[in-house]
Design an enzyme around this catalytic site. Structure first.
Site, PDB file in Angstrom:
ATOM      1  N   CYS A   4      29.323  42.299  15.744  1.00 32.24           N
ATOM      2  CA  CYS A   4      30.458  43.228  15.580  1.00 32.24           C
ATOM      3  C   CYS A   4      31.346  42.745  14.435  1.00 32.24           C
ATOM      4  O   CYS A   4      31.833  43.552  13.635  1.00 32.24           O
ATOM      5  CB  CYS A   4      31.282  43.322  16.865  1.00 32.24           C
ATOM      6  SG  CYS A   4      30.576  44.388  18.130  1.00 32.24           S
ATOM      7  N   HIS A  48      19.735  44.415  17.859  1.00 29.95           N
ATOM      8  CA  HIS A  48      19.313  44.287  16.454  1.00 29.95           C
ATOM      9  C   HIS A  48      17.800  44.349  16.363  1.00 29.95           C
ATOM     10  O   HIS A  48      17.089  43.864  17.236  1.00 29.95           O
ATOM     11  CB  HIS A  48      19.840  43.000  15.816  1.00 29.95           C
ATOM     12  CG  HIS A  48      19.525  41.750  16.595  1.00 29.95           C
ATOM     13  ND1 HIS A  48      20.240  41.396  17.709  1.00 29.95           N
ATOM     14  CD2 HIS A  48      18.589  40.791  16.426  1.00 29.95           C
ATOM     15  CE1 HIS A  48      19.742  40.255  18.197  1.00 29.95           C
ATOM     16  NE2 HIS A  48      18.729  39.881  17.444  1.00 29.95           N
TER      17      HIS A  48
HETATM   18  P1  AMP Z   1      17.509  37.182  18.551  1.00 28.46           P
HETATM   19  O1  AMP Z   1      16.814  36.019  19.192  1.00 28.46           O
HETATM   20  O2  AMP Z   1      16.619  38.383  18.438  1.00 28.46           O
HETATM   21  O3  AMP Z   1      18.827  37.486  19.234  1.00 28.46           O
HETATM   22  O4  AMP Z   1      17.793  36.740  17.067  1.00 28.46           O
HETATM   23  C1  AMP Z   1      19.067  36.501  16.544  1.00 28.46           C
HETATM   24  C2  AMP Z   1      18.901  36.340  15.049  1.00 28.46           C
HETATM   25  O5  AMP Z   1      20.176  36.420  14.442  1.00 28.46           O
HETATM   26  C3  AMP Z   1      18.284  34.985  14.622  1.00 28.46           C
HETATM   27  O6  AMP Z   1      17.127  35.244  13.831  1.00 28.46           O
HETATM   28  C4  AMP Z   1      19.408  34.339  13.803  1.00 28.46           C
HETATM   29  O7  AMP Z   1      18.921  33.585  12.706  1.00 28.46           O
HETATM   30  C5  AMP Z   1      20.218  35.554  13.345  1.00 28.46           C
HETATM   31  N1  AMP Z   1      21.626  35.289  13.060  1.00 28.46           N
HETATM   32  C6  AMP Z   1      22.528  34.654  13.836  1.00 28.46           C
HETATM   33  N2  AMP Z   1      23.741  34.631  13.245  1.00 28.46           N
HETATM   34  C7  AMP Z   1      23.601  35.270  12.054  1.00 28.46           C
HETATM   35  C8  AMP Z   1      24.502  35.574  10.982  1.00 28.46           C
HETATM   36  N3  AMP Z   1      25.786  35.210  11.013  1.00 28.46           N
HETATM   37  N4  AMP Z   1      24.007  36.240   9.909  1.00 28.46           N
HETATM   38  C9  AMP Z   1      22.708  36.601   9.851  1.00 28.46           C
HETATM   39  N5  AMP Z   1      21.811  36.362  10.848  1.00 28.46           N
HETATM   40  C10 AMP Z   1      22.255  35.698  11.933  1.00 28.46           C
HETATM   41 ZN    ZN Z   2      28.706  43.452  19.013  1.00 30.48          ZN
END
Ligand code: AMP
Ligand code: ZN
Length: 120
Positions: A7, A97
């Site tokens: 968010c 996502h």
């Molecule tokens: P998930 O396990 O599907 O929730 O994956 C979360 C993803 O978000 C991981 O691949 C992280 O590397 C990515 N992530 C976490 N924080 C950030 C951020 N600030 N900017 C870009 N990607 C992020």
């Molecule tokens: Zn959110």
């Protein structure tokens, strides 16, 4: 939603390497890419997961995934693209996502360079 990192990215409170956005969603480079060009597509409104998100928004995100796939193919030479969307115990960030992950042939391009290639 308060204290949700995605968010905060959607609201531009924290930076991200954004490669596409419209009124409904935003696509930016994953901070810890599996392969170069690894992109996340998020809805700008907070939905937790696949159970929570509405059909209209999820359909829109799939349509944007098609665009990002083409971009990764055209700009960094990806030949294979994987879509992944984690839920429950597999989901680290609890804001819906979609991961768009290119094949490993485009592995070691630095994040800044990928960003330049995808946005020029
Ligand atoms: P998930 O396990 O599907 O929730 O994956 C979360 C993803 O978000 C991981 O691949 C992280 O590397 C990515 N992530 C976490 N924080 C950030 C951020 N600030 N900017 C870009 N990607 C992020
Ligand atoms: Zn959110």
């Amino acid at each position: 939603m308060k204290d949700c990192i995605f968010c905060k990215i959607a609201n531009k409170e924290i930076p991200a390497k954004v490669i596409f956005e419209d009124d409904i969603c935003m696509a930016y480079l994953d901070i810890n890419p599996l392969h170069s060009g690894h992109t996340l597509i998020i809805p700008k409104n907070h939905f937790t997961d696949l159970d929570d998100i509405n059909e209209e928004t999820v359909a829109h995100i799939i349509m944007i995934a098609k665009k990002i796939k083409k971009l990764l193919e055209e700009k960094i030479g990806a030949k294979g693209i994987k879509l992944v969307q984690n839920n429950g115990t597999l989901q680290e960030v609890k804001h819906y996502h979609m991961h768009v992950i290119p094949d490993c042939k485009v592995k070691d391009i630095p994040l800044d360079e990928v960003y330049k290639l995808l946005t020029k």
